[in-house]
Design a protein around this motif. Structure first.
Motif, short mmCIF file in Angstrom:
data_model
loop_
_atom_site.label_atom_id
_atom_site.label_comp_id
_atom_site.label_asym_id
_atom_site.label_seq_id
_atom_site.Cartn_x
_atom_site.Cartn_y
_atom_site.Cartn_z
N GLY A 142 -13.53 17.61 2.98
CA GLY A 142 -14.41 16.44 2.92
C GLY A 142 -13.69 15.12 2.85
N ASN A 143 -12.37 15.15 2.81
CA ASN A 143 -11.59 13.91 2.75
C ASN A 143 -10.47 13.97 3.79
OD1 ASN A 143 -12.69 12.41 0.29
ND2 ASN A 143 -12.26 14.44 -0.55
N ALA A 144 -10.32 12.91 4.54
CA ALA A 144 -9.25 12.81 5.52
C ALA A 144 -8.23 11.79 5.04
CB ALA A 144 -9.80 12.38 6.88
N VAL A 145 -6.96 12.13 5.19
CA VAL A 145 -5.88 11.19 4.85
C VAL A 145 -5.50 10.46 6.14
CG1 VAL A 145 -3.58 10.90 3.88
CG2 VAL A 145 -5.08 12.72 3.04
N VAL A 146 -5.45 9.14 6.06
CA VAL A 146 -5.23 8.30 7.24
C VAL A 146 -3.98 7.47 7.04
CG1 VAL A 146 -6.22 6.51 8.73
CG2 VAL A 146 -7.71 8.20 7.63
N PHE A 147 -3.15 7.39 8.07
CA PHE A 147 -1.99 6.51 8.07
C PHE A 147 -2.12 5.55 9.25
CE2 PHE A 147 -0.59 9.93 5.44
CZ PHE A 147 0.33 9.38 4.55
N THR A 148 -1.93 4.25 8.97
CA THR A 148 -2.16 3.21 9.97
C THR A 148 -0.94 2.32 10.12
OG1 THR A 148 -4.52 3.16 9.42
CG2 THR A 148 -3.64 1.27 10.63
N SER A 149 -0.56 2.06 11.37
CA SER A 149 0.42 1.02 11.70
C SER A 149 -0.21 0.11 12.75
CB SER A 149 1.71 1.63 12.26
OG SER A 149 2.35 2.45 11.31
N SER A 150 0.17 -1.17 12.72
CA SER A 150 -0.47 -2.10 13.63
C SER A 150 0.45 -3.27 13.94
CB SER A 150 -1.77 -2.64 13.03
OG SER A 150 -1.50 -3.40 11.87
N LYS A 151 0.14 -3.94 15.02
CA LYS A 151 0.88 -5.14 15.40
C LYS A 151 0.77 -6.21 14.32
CE LYS A 151 1.47 -8.39 19.24
NZ LYS A 151 0.99 -8.76 20.61
N SER A 152 -0.34 -6.21 13.58
CA SER A 152 -0.56 -7.22 12.54
C SER A 152 0.38 -7.05 11.35
CB SER A 152 -2.00 -7.17 12.06
OG SER A 152 -2.26 -5.95 11.37
N GLY A 153 1.06 -5.91 11.24
CA GLY A 153 2.05 -5.74 10.18
C GLY A 153 1.86 -4.53 9.30
N ARG A 154 0.83 -3.76 9.50
CA ARG A 154 0.68 -2.53 8.70
C ARG A 154 1.69 -1.51 9.18
NH1 ARG A 154 -5.62 -1.06 8.41
NH2 ARG A 154 -4.88 0.17 6.63
N THR A 190 0.81 -1.21 0.00
CA THR A 190 0.00 0.00 0.00
C THR A 190 0.84 1.26 0.00
OG1 THR A 190 -0.12 -0.07 2.40
CG2 THR A 190 -1.92 -1.11 1.19
N SER A 191 2.17 1.16 0.06
CA SER A 191 3.00 2.35 0.00
C SER A 191 3.71 2.38 -1.34
CB SER A 191 4.01 2.37 1.14
OG SER A 191 4.90 1.30 1.03
N SER A 192 4.34 3.53 -1.67
CA SER A 192 4.98 3.67 -2.97
C SER A 192 6.09 2.63 -3.14
CB SER A 192 5.52 5.09 -3.13
OG SER A 192 6.37 5.42 -2.05
N ARG A 193 6.80 2.34 -2.07
CA ARG A 193 7.72 1.20 -2.06
C ARG A 193 7.40 0.43 -0.79
NH1 ARG A 193 13.86 2.21 -3.48
NH2 ARG A 193 13.60 0.11 -4.30
N PRO A 194 6.72 -0.69 -0.89
CA PRO A 194 6.18 -1.37 0.29
C PRO A 194 7.26 -1.93 1.21
CG PRO A 194 5.90 -2.73 -1.65
CD PRO A 194 6.36 -1.39 -2.14
N CYS A 195 6.87 -2.13 2.44
CA CYS A 195 7.73 -2.72 3.45
C CYS A 195 8.08 -4.15 3.08
CB CYS A 195 7.02 -2.69 4.80
SG CYS A 195 7.82 -3.65 6.11
#
Length: 509
Positions: free
Chosen positions: A55-67, A19-24
């Motif tokens: 009207g649009n929010a940009v969201v960035f997510t990190s998680s224990k699951s690996g995001r 999901t990123s320009s160069r993924p993890c």
């Protein structure tokens, strides 16, 4: 083929989140979550914030699951689910202006960087200090050696050289600090605020004859040792200025109370509150003001007794603190401190995980330590802290080097043998703040409809008019529905559910 040459040749536990320009390029070391692996040919890149439209929010997510700082977009609605936990940003109530985030340029950091190819060195610095990276704007620089050096050294070890005729920067400065500080300054477009911290005066100035171990300066507080020690600061700033590096501020002494222990295992020096007050008032403050190079430096310390003395307080701009007793002292004491001294900024100047005896040092992929960082930033900032500075931003697989084996963990861990490094969950946790809360942003009120001990949050108004909300879900299960909105725009409601053990940054207009 060199080890670590291609990211595709990672272990079978490696996978890619696209999901990123160069993924993890993720790797699971069996410690609960993953790291992002970087080598000479590949390293992930976090997507930029991009344009934030109404009207649009940009969201960035990190998680224990690996995001890992995964970008997505939410579209607002005019209503929220009936059972939603409602977070409301009130920009009319403004608190402190933010100074930014950063980390320390220790010998250990430089030693680990030079073990990597130059391109990888530059890559790490860019990921921390460039506007497209974490955007760090604060750097801490030790004055001579610390425990995160390979040995004890000062800038003048010639006994009784009170005039500093033999004062010189060392190989460590030229090999491990100055080159990387200079590059970081370039990456920040000359907006890196550097502050210096001494661990100890040269050993000959202390009763033990060593920088290691406790003890205060020799002699009378008005005598040559105190006068000379104040001038040592000026000499340091002049020496770095000669290398093209200027400073924004300084702390008077790293953790001065540790100097009360004569057997303290690494460099330290004792100052009581009264001693530090008198040193600043009678020696350090006047010495700094007498030099055109240092007259405008910001001096900050944790000894609040200094601020009760007007003659000492005139030389002080802020209050510094470390996080190592956070488990025992609630962050609300910082709000009390702010209420008593509202004209002084509060800066968190050092933090690291795995600092307690018996704790495992680097744990590759440990999510709990990322959560500790995020929790600390939120708690500190909610209680008037204006900036947050990490300790070593790079360490090796053992958490060093450290000449007294006081090893710890770090957001980036270098595996020099494999010519690769690992971006820990801590690295991403810090990015949830530093990438989206720039110097000049103001903390604003964040109201919540119902308290939930598993959820923490903090809100900011950015200079471009956007709002940033950072939320931490400490629960091991999905949160109930959450809405985020601005109190002045009730028709724009952003709904989200936080996955277990996650950090989310939401930016909207």
């Amino acid at each position: 083929m060199a080890r670590g040459e291609f990211w595709l040749l990672l272990s079978v536990a490696t996978s890619v989140f696209a999901t990123s320009s160069r993924p993890c390029a993720s790797r699971d070391f069996g410690h609960g979550s993953v790291v992002c692996v970087c080598n000479a040919t590949y390293c992930d890149e976090v997507e930029l914030l991009g344009e934030v439209t109404a009207g649009n929010a940009v969201v960035f997510t990190s998680s224990k699951s690996g995001r890992r700082l995964e970008r997505s977009v939410l579209t607002s609605s005019s209503s929220s689910p009936g059972n939603a936990l409602k977070y409301t940003v009130n920009t009319a109530t403004k608190m402190q202006t933010m100074m930014g985030f950063g980390a320390a340029f220790t010998d250990a950091v430089g030693i680990n960087l030079v073990r990597l190819p130059p391109a990888m060195q530059d890559q790490i610095l860019s990921q921390y200090f460039s506007p497209s990276g974490h955007g760090y704007t604060i750097g801490r620089v030790p004055m001579a050696s610390t425990d995160f050096s390979t040995h004890e050294y000062s800038y003048d070890d010639i006994p009784l050289d009170f005039d500093w005729l033999h004062f010189n920067l060392t190989a460590e400065d030229f090999l491990y600090k100055i080159p990387f500080i200079s590059k970081a300054i370039q990456l920040t477009n000359d907006s890196l605020n550097l502050f210096a911290s001494p661990w100890s005066a040269p050993g000959w100035m202390k009763p033990s004859g060593h920088m290691k171990g406790g003890g205060s300066l020799l002699g009378d507080p008005s005598g040559p040792y105190y006068v000379s020690w104040a001038n040592y600061f000026v000499k340091f700033f002049e020496a770095y200025h000669a290398q093209g590096i200027d400073f924004w501020g300084l702390t008077v002494q790293n953790e001065p109370m540790s100097g009360a222990d004569p057997n303290y295992p690494w460099q330290t020096m004792y100052f009581s509150a009264a001693m530090e007050r008198d040193f600043v008032k009678n020696h350090l403050g006047p010495a700094l003001k007498a030099s055109s190079l240092t007259k405008d430096l910001k001096t900050f310390r944790a000894k609040l007794q200094i601020l009760k003395d007007p003659l000492a307080a005139q030389y002080v701009s802020g209050i510094a603190m470390h996080w190592y007793e956070d488990w025992a002292v609630p962050a609300t004491v910082l709000s009390v401190t702010h209420a008593r001294h509202p004209d002084y900024f509060i800066l968190a100047t050092e933090a690291c995980t795995a600092y307690l005896p018996g704790q495992a040092k680097p744990i590759l992929g440990d999510w709990d330590r990322a959560e500790q960082y995020a929790n600390d930033v939120i708690q500190d900032v909610e209680n008037w802290v204006s900036g947050w500075v990490d300790w070593n931003f790079v360490l090796d697989m053992q958490g060093g080097p450290n000449w007294v084996n006081n090893t710890v963990d770090s957001p980036i861990i270098v595996n020099a043998d494999a010519v690769e490094y690992y971006k820990q969950p801590m690295w991403h946790a810090l990015g949830h703040f530093s990438r989206f809360v720039k110097p000049g942003a103001v903390r604003v009120e964040l109201n919540v409809s119902k308290k939930n001990s598993d959820l923490e949050g903090v809100a900011f108004l950015n200079e471009d008019g956007t709002k940033t909300v950072v939320l931490l879900n400490k629960s091991l299960k999905n949160s109930d529905p959450i809405t985020v909105s601005d109190s002045s725009s009730s028709d724009n409601v952003y709904s989200i559910a936080l996955e277990p053990s996650s950090i989310v940054t939401i930016v909207f207009r």
